[in-house]
Design an enzyme around this catalytic site. Structure first.
Site, mmCIF file in Angstrom:
data_model
loop_
_atom_site.group_PDB
_atom_site.id
_atom_site.type_symbol
_atom_site.label_atom_id
_atom_site.label_comp_id
_atom_site.label_asym_id
_atom_site.label_seq_id
_atom_site.Cartn_x
_atom_site.Cartn_y
_atom_site.Cartn_z
ATOM 1 N N ASP A 12 41.359 37.002 45.338
ATOM 2 C CA ASP A 12 40.994 38.196 44.243
ATOM 3 C C ASP A 12 42.179 38.804 43.620
ATOM 4 O OD1 ASP A 12 39.333 40.090 43.364
ATOM 5 O OD2 ASP A 12 39.797 41.500 44.923
ATOM 6 N N HIS A 29 41.905 33.830 35.375
ATOM 7 C CA HIS A 29 41.261 32.667 36.277
ATOM 8 C C HIS A 29 41.925 31.591 36.109
ATOM 9 C CE1 HIS A 29 38.483 35.536 37.151
ATOM 10 N NE2 HIS A 29 37.715 35.810 36.035
ATOM 11 N N LEU A 124 43.131 16.786 54.686
ATOM 12 C CA LEU A 124 42.588 18.247 54.353
ATOM 13 C C LEU A 124 41.158 18.258 53.841
ATOM 14 C CD1 LEU A 124 43.404 21.387 54.426
ATOM 15 C CD2 LEU A 124 43.803 20.917 51.888
HETATM 16 C C1 IPE Z 1 35.290 38.420 45.890
HETATM 17 O O1 IPE Z 1 35.998 39.046 44.646
HETATM 18 C C2 IPE Z 1 34.664 37.079 45.294
HETATM 19 C C3 IPE Z 1 35.569 36.019 44.871
HETATM 20 C C4 IPE Z 1 36.918 36.004 45.029
HETATM 21 C C5 IPE Z 1 35.047 35.020 44.310
HETATM 22 P P1 IPE Z 1 35.271 40.293 43.920
HETATM 23 O O2 IPE Z 1 36.179 40.778 43.016
HETATM 24 O O3 IPE Z 1 33.868 39.735 43.372
HETATM 25 O O4 IPE Z 1 34.857 41.258 45.039
HETATM 26 P P2 IPE Z 1 34.642 42.865 44.730
HETATM 27 O O5 IPE Z 1 33.870 42.949 43.787
HETATM 28 O O6 IPE Z 1 35.792 43.304 44.542
HETATM 29 O O7 IPE Z 1 34.118 43.256 46.294
HETATM 30 C C1 IPE Z 2 38.871 36.913 41.553
HETATM 31 O O1 IPE Z 2 39.436 37.770 40.743
HETATM 32 C C2 IPE Z 2 38.198 35.654 40.954
HETATM 33 C C3 IPE Z 2 36.877 35.772 41.056
HETATM 34 C C4 IPE Z 2 35.894 36.824 41.644
HETATM 35 C C5 IPE Z 2 35.913 34.454 40.240
HETATM 36 P P1 IPE Z 2 38.808 38.724 40.036
HETATM 37 O O2 IPE Z 2 38.051 38.190 38.754
HETATM 38 O O3 IPE Z 2 37.935 39.712 40.995
HETATM 39 O O4 IPE Z 2 40.057 39.839 39.520
HETATM 40 P P2 IPE Z 2 40.044 41.631 39.673
HETATM 41 O O5 IPE Z 2 39.713 41.749 41.279
HETATM 42 O O6 IPE Z 2 38.983 41.891 38.902
HETATM 43 O O7 IPE Z 2 41.280 41.729 39.251
HETATM 44 MG MG MG Z 3 37.958 41.140 42.233
#
Ligand code: IPE
Ligand code: IPE
Ligand code: MG
Length: 225
Positions: A12, A29, A124
């Protein structure tokens, strides 16, 4: 000593990382995908890590703006195609968990192709969580089992889930302390690690520190030591 056989990561913080630099969320990303490669390579060189499960797209992530979802789908497709030689070079088997039937035919084909071409690799296992939600995973398993005459057991359910392996270390980057529907069943006795580091800044060095900490934890699984 504990062995970090199965590491699962909620990757995240990509969007915030990009925004902090005045860039578009999708740039985060893109850089995040490079970190996936670094962490996978690191784990493939570790003697103790057998499985790395990475949360790449949740069943809830469809709620994001269409353009971001489209970007993520394209990124996933190109990541997998570009990574194929790297998987093979590092003897990494690619697997996925989650319901990929919701993805485009092109992406589904790429996923199947990379699985098939790495099926013989016995190092792995890198498992990507794609359109994954633990609640959805448990429901799909229950629906598959509902025609059984006998009562469902813990073992039966465990063996019907997409991910059949208990998690040893669960890491969430990005500063939030929640599981966001990730591996709820398999993490029953996982050791949880939360770091403020945003995913694009996460390094093998930080992972190594977490593994070292994990090694020293007394895991009791409800018993006594
Ligand atoms: C969790 O992150 C999902 C992934 C890392 C793919 P999110 O950014 O979607 O989660 P929330 O919305 O903060 O709970
Ligand atoms: C996690 O990073 C990746 C995915 C959920 C695909 P985020 O896109 O949720 O990044 P933040 O949490 O908004 O910074
Ligand atoms: Mg996120």
């Amino acid at each position: 000593m504990n062995q970090a056989k199965h590491i699962a990561i909620i990757m995240d913080g990509n969007g915030r990382w990009a925004e902090l630099q005045g860039k578009k969320r999708v740039k985060g990303h893109e850089v995040g995908a490079k970190v996936v490669k670094e962490i996978t390579t690191y784990c493939s060189n570790s003697a103790e890590v057998e499985r790395l499960t990475l949360y790449a797209f949740s069943t809830e992530n469809w709620k994001r703006p269409r353009l971001e979802v489209e970007f993520l789908m394209k990124l996933l497709n190109s990541y997998l195609k570009n990574e194929l030689p790297v998987y093979l070079e590092n003897n990494v088997r690619f697997e996925s968990i989650g319901d990929t039937r919701a993805f485009s035919k092109t992406l589904q084909k790429t996923i199947t192709m990379v699985k098939e071409k790495t099926a013989h690799c016995d190092g792995l296992v890198q498992s990507l969580a794609l359109n994954y939600g633990a609640q959805d995973e448990i429901l799909r398993a229950m629906n598959r089992l509902k025609s059984e005459e006998d009562d469902i057991t813990i073992e039966m359910l465990s063996n019907t889930l997409d991910c059949k392996h208990d998690v040893d270390i669960l890491i969430r980057t990005g500063g939030d302390h929640r599981l966001s529907n990730f591996l709820l069943w398999q993490s029953a006795y996982a050791e949880l690690f939360f770091t403020d580091t945003l995913w694009p800044d996460f390094t093998p060095k930080e992972l190594d520190k977490i593994i070292k900490k994990f090694t020293k934890i007394e895991r009791r699984f409800g018993g006594l030591k």
